[in-house]
Design an enzyme around this catalytic site. Sequence first.
Site, short mmCIF file in Angstrom:
data_model
loop_
_atom_site.label_atom_id
_atom_site.label_comp_id
_atom_site.label_asym_id
_atom_site.label_seq_id
_atom_site.Cartn_x
_atom_site.Cartn_y
_atom_site.Cartn_z
N ASP A 30 43.15 32.17 32.01
CA ASP A 30 44.10 32.73 32.99
C ASP A 30 45.54 32.29 32.72
OD1 ASP A 30 41.88 33.85 34.20
OD2 ASP A 30 41.73 32.36 35.78
N ASP A 73 38.55 33.35 52.03
CA ASP A 73 40.01 33.14 52.16
C ASP A 73 40.47 33.74 53.49
OD1 ASP A 73 40.26 32.04 49.55
OD2 ASP A 73 40.45 34.06 48.68
N HIS A 117 39.28 36.44 48.67
CA HIS A 117 37.84 36.26 48.74
C HIS A 117 37.49 36.31 50.23
CE1 HIS A 117 38.32 34.18 44.69
NE2 HIS A 117 37.60 35.27 44.48
N HIS A 146 39.36 38.47 30.60
CA HIS A 146 37.94 38.80 30.51
C HIS A 146 37.68 39.74 29.33
CE1 HIS A 146 37.33 37.97 35.12
NE2 HIS A 146 37.83 36.94 34.47
N ASP A 186 46.17 37.39 37.88
CA ASP A 186 45.19 36.33 38.13
C ASP A 186 45.52 35.22 37.14
OD1 ASP A 186 43.12 34.88 39.12
OD2 ASP A 186 41.53 36.30 38.63
N GLU A 194 40.48 42.66 33.89
CA GLU A 194 41.27 41.43 33.72
C GLU A 194 41.48 41.19 32.23
OE1 GLU A 194 40.67 37.97 36.14
OE2 GLU A 194 40.94 36.64 34.44
C1 XUL Z 1 37.05 34.93 37.83
C2 XUL Z 1 38.00 35.86 38.43
C3 XUL Z 1 37.95 35.94 39.91
C4 XUL Z 1 38.03 37.33 40.44
C5 XUL Z 1 37.89 37.45 41.93
O1 XUL Z 1 37.16 34.82 36.47
O2 XUL Z 1 38.78 36.48 37.76
O3 XUL Z 1 39.00 35.17 40.42
O4 XUL Z 1 39.23 37.92 40.09
O5 XUL Z 1 36.73 36.93 42.42
MN MN Z 2 40.19 38.08 38.11
#
Ligand code: XUL
Ligand code: MN
Length: 346
Positions: free
Chosen positions: A250, A52, A49, A213, A283, A210
């Site tokens: 996650d 970071d 980020h 997600h 992640d 992801e």
């Molecule tokens: C949130 C997520 C974040 C992004 C980066 O759900 O996955 O960590 O990957 O901002």
């Molecule tokens: Mn992510």
Amino acid sequence: MAINHRFSFGPWNISEGADPFGPEVRRAFAHDEKWALYKKLGFDGVQFHDDDVVPNLGGLSPAQIAAKAGQISTMLRNEGLVPEFVAPRLWFAEQTIDGGYTSNRESDRKYAWERTQRCVDIARAINCKAIVLWLAREGTYIREAKNARVAYERLLALINQTLDYDREIEIWIEPKPNEPTDLAYVPTAGHAVALAYASKDHQRVKTVIESAHAILANLDPSDEMAFALAHQKLGSVHLNDQNGLKYDQDKNFGSVNLRAAFNQVLVLEENGYGTKGEFIGLDVKAMRTQAGCPVVDHLKASRAMFLHLVEKARTYDRALVEKFRVQRDYEALELYTLRHLMGVKD
Ligand code: XUL
Ligand code: MN
């Protein structure tokens, strides 16, 4: 086709175990101590980020931001690491309470645009080619709160402004259907890819898929990846797992649905993902119950599961699969696939 996989994770993946219902359960482990762990764990890439790289960047001058980014560049060089992306953290500040790019308040939108420019500056300063837009609060708690069509136009305008601001940076949109908002504006790969094509330089706009997600959107992660791959728009992946439609978990890659994880690896392998330097991004969150400092077993486990599944993908009998497809004998194909995953020999 033997791909030499490179793995990445973000420093937030080594966390103190806080959740919305309780405080940290592990001693804080400073970011600066995390960098030395990467190579030892078999990771070459760092997901960042913006803060970071440059903590508390809000109060700093451009020269101070450049100096801090310079320190991170040196650290990356010394550790032999590569920055994979930098993401603007647009969900902490007061100006982002109701989203940044899609906020009804002009002052919030101005903040979000300025923060995005700083994020691009930071990415360039550490020699990173992409920013990730995880559009955390670009959505609503009640749909009547915002004009959705205007919101989509604002998102597209922001993407175009960013493409103009820097002629080389790539923008990777990470879709997620909910959390922290109730309904997000960019919930799926389809939405991200549509925004990419609508933009003024679509080759520089891609997506990050992801696993969790996609599952939260009730979609199959491997199909989301395949869709992006079919459009040359899979910038990266965030492999993890998710136990159904609940909060974003996650979990470790493959820990909930091994077969779905296998299909993700299969689609990546069959499309040569990684041959152009793309990372296998993770992640993953450590369990709150896990003791120790730093906790890294979840990263080791997810990486190991990916590699086990690469082996499964490479030994999957394609001729047999093709035969079953031609015969339309999906019962046999399913049994073969499950036996292959379980290591059952005839
Ligand atoms: C949130 C997520 C974040 C992004 C980066 O759900 O996955 O960590 O990957 O901002
Ligand atoms: Mn992510």
